[in-house]
Design an enzyme around this catalytic site. Structure first.
Site, PDB file in Angstrom:
ATOM      1  N   THR A   1       0.806  -1.227   0.000  1.00 11.97           N
ATOM      2  CA  THR A   1       0.000   0.000   0.000  1.00 11.97           C
ATOM      3  C   THR A   1       0.838   1.277   0.000  1.00 11.97           C
ATOM      4  O   THR A   1       0.291   2.375  -0.077  1.00 11.97           O
ATOM      5  CB  THR A   1      -0.916   0.023   1.242  1.00 11.97           C
ATOM      6  OG1 THR A   1      -0.078  -0.219   2.378  1.00 11.97           O
ATOM      7  CG2 THR A   1      -1.999  -1.031   1.169  1.00 11.97           C
TER       8      THR A   1
ATOM      9  N   VAL B   1       6.235   2.924  -2.804  1.00 16.03           N
ATOM     10  CA  VAL B   1       6.976   1.980  -3.656  1.00 16.03           C
ATOM     11  C   VAL B   1       6.092   0.780  -4.013  1.00 16.03           C
ATOM     12  O   VAL B   1       6.113   0.296  -5.154  1.00 16.03           O
ATOM     13  CB  VAL B   1       8.286   1.529  -2.962  1.00 16.03           C
ATOM     14  CG1 VAL B   1       8.985   0.438  -3.764  1.00 16.03           C
ATOM     15  CG2 VAL B   1       9.217   2.723  -2.776  1.00 16.03           C
TER      16      VAL B   1
ATOM     17  N   ARG C   1      21.969  -4.069   3.191  1.00 18.79           N
ATOM     18  CA  ARG C   1      22.806  -3.627   2.066  1.00 18.79           C
ATOM     19  C   ARG C   1      24.295  -3.731   2.321  1.00 18.79           C
ATOM     20  O   ARG C   1      25.080  -3.897   1.401  1.00 18.79           O
ATOM     21  CB  ARG C   1      22.483  -2.160   1.720  1.00 18.79           C
ATOM     22  CG  ARG C   1      21.161  -1.987   1.042  1.00 18.79           C
ATOM     23  CD  ARG C   1      20.966  -0.519   0.700  1.00 18.79           C
ATOM     24  NE  ARG C   1      19.580  -0.259   0.370  1.00 18.79           N
ATOM     25  CZ  ARG C   1      18.960   0.890   0.589  1.00 18.79           C
ATOM     26  NH1 ARG C   1      19.605   1.889   1.165  1.00 18.79           N
ATOM     27  NH2 ARG C   1      17.705   1.054   0.260  1.00 18.79           N
TER      28      ARG C   1
ATOM     29  N   CYS D   1      17.856   4.772  -3.412  1.00 20.25           N
ATOM     30  CA  CYS D   1      17.380   5.303  -4.704  1.00 20.25           C
ATOM     31  C   CYS D   1      18.384   6.245  -5.361  1.00 20.25           C
ATOM     32  O   CYS D   1      18.616   6.181  -6.578  1.00 20.25           O
ATOM     33  CB  CYS D   1      16.031   5.982  -4.514  1.00 20.25           C
ATOM     34  SG  CYS D   1      15.952   7.075  -3.098  1.00 20.25           S
TER      35      CYS D   1
ATOM     36  N   GLN E   1      16.411  15.933  -4.177  1.00 18.60           N
ATOM     37  CA  GLN E   1      15.594  14.744  -3.973  1.00 18.60           C
ATOM     38  C   GLN E   1      14.134  15.066  -3.669  1.00 18.60           C
ATOM     39  O   GLN E   1      13.818  15.927  -2.859  1.00 18.60           O
ATOM     40  CB  GLN E   1      16.200  13.899  -2.832  1.00 18.60           C
ATOM     41  CG  GLN E   1      17.592  13.401  -3.191  1.00 18.60           C
ATOM     42  CD  GLN E   1      18.208  12.480  -2.154  1.00 18.60           C
ATOM     43  OE1 GLN E   1      19.386  12.616  -1.863  1.00 18.60           O
ATOM     44  NE2 GLN E   1      17.451  11.559  -1.605  1.00 18.60           N
TER      45      GLN E   1
ATOM     46  N   SER F   1       8.757  12.150  -2.320  1.00 10.96           N
ATOM     47  CA  SER F   1       8.338  10.736  -2.265  1.00 10.96           C
ATOM     48  C   SER F   1       9.472   9.829  -1.807  1.00 10.96           C
ATOM     49  O   SER F   1       9.233   8.666  -1.499  1.00 10.96           O
ATOM     50  CB  SER F   1       7.808  10.280  -3.619  1.00 10.96           C
ATOM     51  OG  SER F   1       8.690  10.669  -4.648  1.00 10.96           O
ATOM     52  N   GLY F   2      10.693  10.360  -1.732  1.00 12.64           N
ATOM     53  CA  GLY F   2      11.780   9.603  -1.116  1.00 12.64           C
ATOM     54  C   GLY F   2      11.448   9.272   0.330  1.00 12.64           C
ATOM     55  O   GLY F   2      11.988   8.321   0.898  1.00 12.64           O
TER      56      GLY F   2
ATOM     57  N   HIS G   1      14.408  11.953  -8.426  1.00 10.56           N
ATOM     58  CA  HIS G   1      15.593  12.598  -7.860  1.00 10.56           C
ATOM     59  C   HIS G   1      16.511  13.056  -8.998  1.00 10.56           C
ATOM     60  O   HIS G   1      16.664  12.356  -9.998  1.00 10.56           O
ATOM     61  CB  HIS G   1      16.388  11.606  -7.000  1.00 10.56           C
ATOM     62  CG  HIS G   1      15.704  11.188  -5.736  1.00 10.56           C
ATOM     63  ND1 HIS G   1      14.547  11.777  -5.257  1.00 10.56           N
ATOM     64  CD2 HIS G   1      16.041  10.239  -4.820  1.00 10.56           C
ATOM     65  CE1 HIS G   1      14.213  11.196  -4.111  1.00 10.56           C
ATOM     66  NE2 HIS G   1      15.086  10.261  -3.829  1.00 10.56           N
TER      67      HIS G   1
ATOM     68  N   GLN H   1      12.898   7.956  -8.864  1.00 11.98           N
ATOM     69  CA  GLN H   1      13.472   7.129  -7.796  1.00 11.98           C
ATOM     70  C   GLN H   1      12.490   6.080  -7.299  1.00 11.98           C
ATOM     71  O   GLN H   1      12.893   5.094  -6.705  1.00 11.98           O
ATOM     72  CB  GLN H   1      14.008   8.000  -6.660  1.00 11.98           C
ATOM     73  CG  GLN H   1      13.095   8.237  -5.494  1.00 11.98           C
ATOM     74  CD  GLN H   1      11.920   9.150  -5.815  1.00 11.98           C
ATOM     75  OE1 GLN H   1      11.806   9.709  -6.895  1.00 11.98           O
ATOM     76  NE2 GLN H   1      11.023   9.292  -4.857  1.00 11.98           N
TER      77      GLN H   1
HETATM   78  P1  A2P Z   1       0.142   0.571   5.587  1.00 10.63           P
HETATM   79  O1  A2P Z   1      -0.282   1.334   4.361  1.00 10.63           O
HETATM   80  O2  A2P Z   1      -0.889  -0.444   6.007  1.00 10.63           O
HETATM   81  O3  A2P Z   1       0.624   1.446   6.715  1.00 10.63           O
HETATM   82  P2  A2P Z   1       5.500   4.281   2.580  1.00 10.63           P
HETATM   83  O4  A2P Z   1       6.978   4.000   2.350  1.00 10.63           O
HETATM   84  O5  A2P Z   1       4.831   4.889   1.406  1.00 10.63           O
HETATM   85  O6  A2P Z   1       5.286   5.016   3.859  1.00 10.63           O
HETATM   86  O7  A2P Z   1       4.806   2.812   2.766  1.00 10.63           O
HETATM   87  C1  A2P Z   1       5.157   1.926   3.790  1.00 10.63           C
HETATM   88  C2  A2P Z   1       4.532   0.556   3.534  1.00 10.63           C
HETATM   89  O8  A2P Z   1       4.891  -0.318   4.615  1.00 10.63           O
HETATM   90  C3  A2P Z   1       3.020   0.574   3.521  1.00 10.63           C
HETATM   91  O9  A2P Z   1       2.530  -0.422   2.633  1.00 10.63           O
HETATM   92  C4  A2P Z   1       2.678   0.217   4.962  1.00 10.63           C
HETATM   93  O10 A2P Z   1       1.402  -0.356   5.138  1.00 10.63           O
HETATM   94  C5  A2P Z   1       3.731  -0.834   5.225  1.00 10.63           C
HETATM   95  N1  A2P Z   1       3.922  -1.029   6.660  1.00 10.63           N
HETATM   96  C6  A2P Z   1       4.109  -0.090   7.612  1.00 10.63           C
HETATM   97  N2  A2P Z   1       4.195  -0.664   8.851  1.00 10.63           N
HETATM   98  C7  A2P Z   1       4.046  -2.002   8.663  1.00 10.63           C
HETATM   99  C8  A2P Z   1       4.021  -3.135   9.518  1.00 10.63           C
HETATM  100  N3  A2P Z   1       4.182  -3.026  10.849  1.00 10.63           N
HETATM  101  N4  A2P Z   1       3.861  -4.372   8.958  1.00 10.63           N
HETATM  102  C9  A2P Z   1       3.714  -4.498   7.631  1.00 10.63           C
HETATM  103  N5  A2P Z   1       3.706  -3.466   6.760  1.00 10.63           N
HETATM  104  C10 A2P Z   1       3.876  -2.236   7.258  1.00 10.63           C
END
Ligand code: A2P
Length: 339
Positions: free
Chosen positions: A9, A12, A96, A125, A152, A155-156, A238, A311
């Site tokens: 969600t 990325v 990494r 990135c 940058q 969205s980074g 970026h 990126q």
């Molecule tokens: P969620 O949308 O349910 O919070 P971004 O880098 O755009 O902030 O996205 C971070 C991603 O990592 C999202 O899909 C978020 O889900 C997920 N995420 C954040 N915390 C957890 C967690 N504790 N377990 C699994 N996925 C997670």
């Protein structure tokens, strides 16, 4: 062949779904995971709604896991995913710098992916975008020193970074005062020379990542690299101004020709025609735009150039999918037998 995205969600994750739609990777099933907050929501893939599941604490029954939920999730769960038989392509910085974990940009060091022991790391990135342009120059002319200044996008910092730029810009345009939350200072109408934590040497972690990771991917520990990383008020892509001191003198036209023939690069370099790399044109593109190629005024025979790369794509989702495609092309990705 079953593929899973953890962090589906996020910013990325969203790009991973789009890149997988058009990918040559052959797979039968896609599983989506995020935090419990998103469990039960749906995301579209190839015109079908797929339900997002809460990420389990242990193994995931998938052959490839594309992880993009941050370093702490990867660190905590990737060993269980590997023990469960999956190949993990991890977008975080958690592994990494582990000497046993290959750090891969397929155009540059694809073969390193074949040496994995379960985890393959996707670079930072900024680094991924830079090495696509710099590696061909290094192979031909030998880079001695590399000085990078970055521009940058928000969205980074994930989807919440973009939201902060949009919301806070609206606040400022309405005469209010932006309050920083994701970034160290208000980002609208500003630039912030601070990405990630400051280190003892005065550089930020983001800046040191560019140095450490470029050396690891290019495979040359003698490369001297200095970076200043700056957040700017754009949504995605970026850009980087890069100065290269070279072992063997280069001329700009030869570098233009070399890069035009290099994978993953689009040369965009006609200043008289106002043609150069920009986020406006590089966003959504798979290739990294490279232009403003000129002889350095500081290092004789050296080169200055400017790059813009999406990126979220080459710096994250696209590179991760390209690693999976590369493994499959080399016969190194096997589906497990399932009942
Ligand atoms: P969620 O949308 O349910 O919070 P971004 O880098 O755009 O902030 O996205 C971070 C991603 O990592 C999202 O899909 C978020 O889900 C997920 N995420 C954040 N915390 C957890 C967690 N504790 N377990 C699994 N996925 C997670």
């Amino acid at each position: 062949m079953r593929v899973a995205i953890v962090g589906a969600t996020g910013a990325v994750g969203h790009e991973l779904l789009k890149v997988l739609e058009g990918s040559s990777l052959r797979f039968d099933e896609l599983l989506l995971f995020a935090s419990p907050r998103s469990a039960g929501s749906t995301l579209m893939f190839r015109n079908q709604p797929l339900t997002v599941q809460a990420t389990p604490d242990g193994a995931i029954d998938a052959d490839v896991i594309l992880a993009s939920a941050g370093g702490s999730i990867s660190k905590a769960l990737a060993p269980a995913w590997v023990a469960g038989g999956a190949v993990v392509i991890d977008n975080s910085s958690a592994f990494r710098y582990d000497p046993e974990v290959p750090l891969v940009v397929p155009e540059v060091n694809g073969d390193a992916a074949l040496t994995h022991r379960g985890i393959i790391a996707n670079p930072n990135c900024t680094t991924a975008i830079a090495v696509v342009a710099v590696a061909p120059i290094h192979r031909q002319y030998g880079v001695k020193r590399m000085i990078v200044s970055t521009y940058q996008a928000t969205s980074g910092a994930g989807a919440k970074g973009m939201d902060e730029l949009l919301e806070q810009t609206r606040v400022e345009l309405d005469g209010g005062q932006a309050q920083a939350s994701v970034f160290a200072h208000p980002i609208p109408f500003n630039v912030i020379p601070h990405i990630d934590a400051f280190q003892d040497n005065g550089y930020t972690k983001e800046e040191m990542k560019v140095a450490w990771e470029t050396r690891k991917i290019i495979g040359d520990d003698s490369l001297q690299i200095s970076c200043t990383a700056v957040r700017i008020p754009t949504l995605r892509t970026h850009s980087e101004a890069i100065t290269l001191e070279l072992e063997r003198p280069a001329n700009p036209q030869a570098v233009r020709d070399l890069l035009a023939a290099s994978a993953g690069v689009e040369v965009r370099d006609d200043p008289a025609g106002k043609l150069y790399p920009m986020p406006l044109t590089a966003s959504g593109k798979y290739d990294v735009e490279v232009g403003r190629i000129r002889e350095s005024l500081v290092f004789p025979g050296g080169i200055d150039l400017f790059v813009s790369g999406d990126q979220l794509l080459k710096g994250a989702a696209l590179n991760a999918v390209q690693i999976a495609e590369y493994l499959q092309q080399k016969g190194a990705l096997k589906a497990r037998q399932r009942a």
